[in-house]
Design a protein around this motif. Structure first.
Motif, mmCIF file in Angstrom:
data_model
loop_
_atom_site.group_PDB
_atom_site.id
_atom_site.type_symbol
_atom_site.label_atom_id
_atom_site.label_comp_id
_atom_site.label_asym_id
_atom_site.label_seq_id
_atom_site.Cartn_x
_atom_site.Cartn_y
_atom_site.Cartn_z
ATOM 1 N N ASP A 103 -18.026 -93.823 5.439
ATOM 2 C CA ASP A 103 -17.224 -92.842 4.712
ATOM 3 C C ASP A 103 -17.934 -91.504 4.517
ATOM 4 O OD1 ASP A 103 -19.077 -94.060 3.032
ATOM 5 O OD2 ASP A 103 -17.804 -93.868 1.255
ATOM 6 N N LYS A 104 -19.218 -91.464 4.753
ATOM 7 C CA LYS A 104 -19.976 -90.211 4.639
ATOM 8 C C LYS A 104 -20.341 -89.647 6.016
ATOM 9 C CE LYS A 104 -20.121 -90.571 0.146
ATOM 10 N NZ LYS A 104 -19.283 -89.693 -0.698
ATOM 11 N N LEU A 105 -19.675 -90.148 7.048
ATOM 12 C CA LEU A 105 -19.982 -89.734 8.413
ATOM 13 C C LEU A 105 -19.741 -88.236 8.590
ATOM 14 C CD1 LEU A 105 -20.742 -90.563 11.332
ATOM 15 C CD2 LEU A 105 -18.310 -90.967 11.739
ATOM 16 N N VAL A 106 -20.760 -87.545 9.085
ATOM 17 C CA VAL A 106 -20.656 -86.112 9.318
ATOM 18 C C VAL A 106 -21.245 -85.786 10.681
ATOM 19 C CG1 VAL A 106 -21.381 -83.817 8.576
ATOM 20 C CG2 VAL A 106 -20.786 -85.528 6.861
ATOM 21 N N ILE A 107 -20.536 -84.983 11.440
ATOM 22 C CA ILE A 107 -21.024 -84.525 12.739
ATOM 23 C C ILE A 107 -21.725 -83.180 12.538
ATOM 24 C CG2 ILE A 107 -20.314 -83.720 15.029
ATOM 25 C CD1 ILE A 107 -18.022 -85.714 14.899
ATOM 26 N N PRO A 108 -22.903 -82.981 13.113
ATOM 27 C CA PRO A 108 -23.628 -81.708 12.945
ATOM 28 C C PRO A 108 -22.763 -80.520 13.349
ATOM 29 C CG PRO A 108 -25.025 -83.331 14.007
ATOM 30 C CD PRO A 108 -23.651 -83.932 13.957
ATOM 31 N N PRO A 109 -22.748 -79.456 12.537
ATOM 32 C CA PRO A 109 -21.920 -78.275 12.824
ATOM 33 C C PRO A 109 -22.537 -77.367 13.881
ATOM 34 C CG PRO A 109 -23.135 -77.949 10.800
ATOM 35 C CD PRO A 109 -23.449 -79.353 11.257
ATOM 36 N N LYS A 110 -22.604 -77.886 15.108
ATOM 37 C CA LYS A 110 -23.214 -77.136 16.200
ATOM 38 C C LYS A 110 -22.205 -76.966 17.335
ATOM 39 C CE LYS A 110 -27.870 -78.886 15.136
ATOM 40 N NZ LYS A 110 -29.032 -79.662 15.638
#
Length: 243
Positions: free
Chosen positions: A117-124
């Motif tokens: 639920d805290k999955l985040v993809i790097p903002p690149k």
């Protein structure tokens, strides 16, 4: 299709639009499996693209406070390119295989978000292009790709109205493009033309209702409920396609 079934179909379209707006996943993740109860899957792809056009016009208008042009290019361009590929490939598979693929996709997608639920993809840039490509491909191939785009955009911590406006503008480009692909594939038939005016109205009304509810209920609380609904719909879709 009988009058009773037509009314039920349009009611489910409204529910899909409301839940999709509040949950942040987009209406297609609910609309596609709902519509598969009434039409063969290739027709489902065609009617989804048309319905989504009206839905996204509504979102762009109602959430017009901002637009991130940088993300529009980074995610939007690969999305539009890959929706063409996905749409063309969908014509190489029969409806049954696509229905089974959709069920599996919805189950895996909902479980991923529920467990991580805290999955985040790097903002690149690289991740944005990959996310946009996957989102476009699944939208063309299975009819829905908004959730993948959503997790890609979430990394940029956009204000809510900017997020929705940017996502809807990208989605509009995807739907406009795949509508042509689906038309040449023969997915947009005379059978569904009668529903287009009603779906355009539903797209606006459902988005408006969803926006009003979203202003009163924290999205995170509703998002988990939406994920359980997606899981249930995925299981039902898979069972219904293989029974």
């Amino acid at each position: 299709m009988t009058l009773d079934k037509s009314i039920l179909f349009l009611f489910l379209a409204l529910i899909a639009e409301i839940i999709g707006t509040i949950g942040g996943f987009g209406s297609s993740v609910f609309f596609v499996p709902f519509t598969a109860l009434f039409f063969n899957f290739h027709t489902v792809l065609g009617i989804t693209a048309i319905f989504h056009l009206s839905s996204n016009i509504s979102k762009i208008y109602l959430f017009r406070d901002g637009l991130d042009k940088k993300l529009l290019l980074q995610i939007g361009i690969p999305s539009i390119l890959f929706v063409i590929i996905g749409g063309l490939l969908s014509n190489c598979f029969n409806s049954k295989i696509l229905e089974i693929s959709l069920g599996i996709f919805l189950i895996l997608l909902s479980l991923l978000f529920l467990i991580k639920d805290k999955l985040v993809i790097p903002p690149k840039l690289k991740e944005s292009i990959i996310g946009g490509s996957l989102s476009g491909f699944t939208a063309g191939f299975l009819g829905t790709g908004g959730a993948i785009r959503g997790i890609t955009m979430a990394a940029f911590n956009l204000e809510k109205s900017v997020f929705v406006a940017t996502s809807a503008t990208i989605d509009f480009g995807i739907d406009f493009t795949r509508s042509f692909v689906y038309f040449f594939n023969g997915y947009i038939t005379k059978e569904i033309l009668i529903y287009i005016p009603f779906l355009f109205i539903i797209g606006f009304v459902g988005t408006w209702i969803g926006q009003k509810i979203l202003n009163k209920i924290p999205q995170n609380r509703f998002k988990k409920l939406s994920l359980f609904l997606i899981l249930g719909i995925g299981i039902f879709s898979l069972w219904n396609s293989i029974k």
